[in-house]
Design an enzyme around this catalytic site. Structure first.
Site, PDB file in Angstrom:
ATOM      1  N   THR A  27     -20.573  23.277 -35.595  1.00 49.68           N
ATOM      2  CA  THR A  27     -20.740  22.421 -36.762  1.00 49.68           C
ATOM      3  C   THR A  27     -19.627  22.744 -37.749  1.00 49.68           C
ATOM      4  OG1 THR A  27     -22.055  23.940 -38.122  1.00 49.68           O
ATOM      5  CG2 THR A  27     -23.252  22.604 -36.491  1.00 49.68           C
ATOM      6  N   ALA A  56     -21.274  28.070 -37.591  1.00 47.36           N
ATOM      7  CA  ALA A  56     -21.500  27.613 -38.961  1.00 47.36           C
ATOM      8  C   ALA A  56     -20.318  28.082 -39.798  1.00 47.36           C
ATOM      9  CB  ALA A  56     -22.810  28.182 -39.500  1.00 47.36           C
ATOM     10  N   VAL A  82     -20.199  32.805 -37.085  1.00 50.17           N
ATOM     11  CA  VAL A  82     -19.564  32.408 -38.342  1.00 50.17           C
ATOM     12  C   VAL A  82     -18.160  31.884 -38.056  1.00 50.17           C
ATOM     13  CG1 VAL A  82     -18.771  33.183 -40.605  1.00 50.17           C
ATOM     14  CG2 VAL A  82     -20.917  34.073 -39.654  1.00 50.17           C
ATOM     15  N   LYS A  83     -17.886  30.702 -38.561  1.00 51.45           N
ATOM     16  CA  LYS A  83     -16.584  30.084 -38.327  1.00 51.45           C
ATOM     17  C   LYS A  83     -15.689  30.322 -39.549  1.00 51.45           C
ATOM     18  CE  LYS A  83     -16.486  25.880 -36.443  1.00 51.45           C
ATOM     19  NZ  LYS A  83     -16.401  24.386 -36.332  1.00 51.45           N
ATOM     20  N   VAL A  84     -14.519  30.916 -39.311  1.00 49.73           N
ATOM     21  CA  VAL A  84     -13.569  31.208 -40.390  1.00 49.73           C
ATOM     22  C   VAL A  84     -12.200  30.621 -40.033  1.00 49.73           C
ATOM     23  CG1 VAL A  84     -14.762  33.344 -41.018  1.00 49.73           C
ATOM     24  CG2 VAL A  84     -12.837  33.433 -39.432  1.00 49.73           C
TER      25      VAL A  84
END
Length: 203
Positions: A27, A56, A82-84
């Site tokens: 997402t 996310a 966790v998307k960075v």
């Protein structure tokens, strides 16, 4: 190759999961905002439907705020990745979160050099954007090929997650090259089923 679905639409996810081919979800804030629902509740709901990783994405761009946001997202469910972004602060956040045992998806990758840095930062996933490279006249799949070979050369654990997928040919090419994961919009997933000879045979 694992297949993730790139959506925040709960109905789309619920329709795809019973097919038995969905290994995770990606997402981003834009996808979630289109649903008009609360971000945290949406992520929690997706994580309850899908057993695999659910990416996310943070919205902060500065390290301390990115880390704080990343910790919060990771607290929503055990299967949150966790998307960075692939920036200096993003990679610092990646390493800090990985040291705490959190899965991290490093996104917005457009070069093999960037992918090398993400692997060194111990990213769980690296997300090269093939469609966007194709849009500017480059060959996105050439980048996937380079990253897969580079990671194999050094035994990096980071998985290559092919993103910005536009067509089923992108998926075929990625699988032949040996990418670990691809994330697809629902439409492309359904396109994978289609062939005129199958339709003819059914008739």
């Amino acid at each position: 190759m694992k297949l993730f679905v790139d959506t925040a639409n709960l109905a789309e996810i619920e329709a795809l999961v019973p097919l038995g081919i969905i290994d995770g979800v990606t997402t981003n804030p834009s996808l979630i905002s289109k649903q008009g629902a609360d971000m945290a509740e949406t992520i929690k709901a997706i994580c309850s439907i899908v057993k695999g990783p659910v990416s996310a994405e943070v919205t902060a761009t500065e390290f301390s705020k990115m880390l704080e946001e990343g910790k919060y997202l990771a607290s929503l469910a055990k299967n949150v990745a966790v998307k960075v972004p692939l920036t200096v602060d993003g990679l610092k956040t990646c390493r800090a979160l990985r040291e705490q045992g959190t899965m991290v998806n490093v996104t917005l990758c457009f070069s093999a050099a960037q992918a090398l840095l993400a692997a060194k930062a111990e990213a769980t996933f690296i997300s090269p954007f093939v469609g966007r490279l194709d849009d500017i006249g480059e060959k996105g799949m050439d980048l996937i090929d380079d990253i897969v070979v580079m990671y194999e050369n050094y035994g990096f654990d980071t998985e290559v997650l092919v993103a910005s997928v536009r067509t089923k040919q992108h998926i075929i090419d990625a699988a032949v090259i040996g990418a670990h994961v691809a994330t697809l919009p629902p439409k492309v997933i359904y396109d994978l089923y289609e062939h005129p000879l199958t339709d003819k045979g059914l008739k």
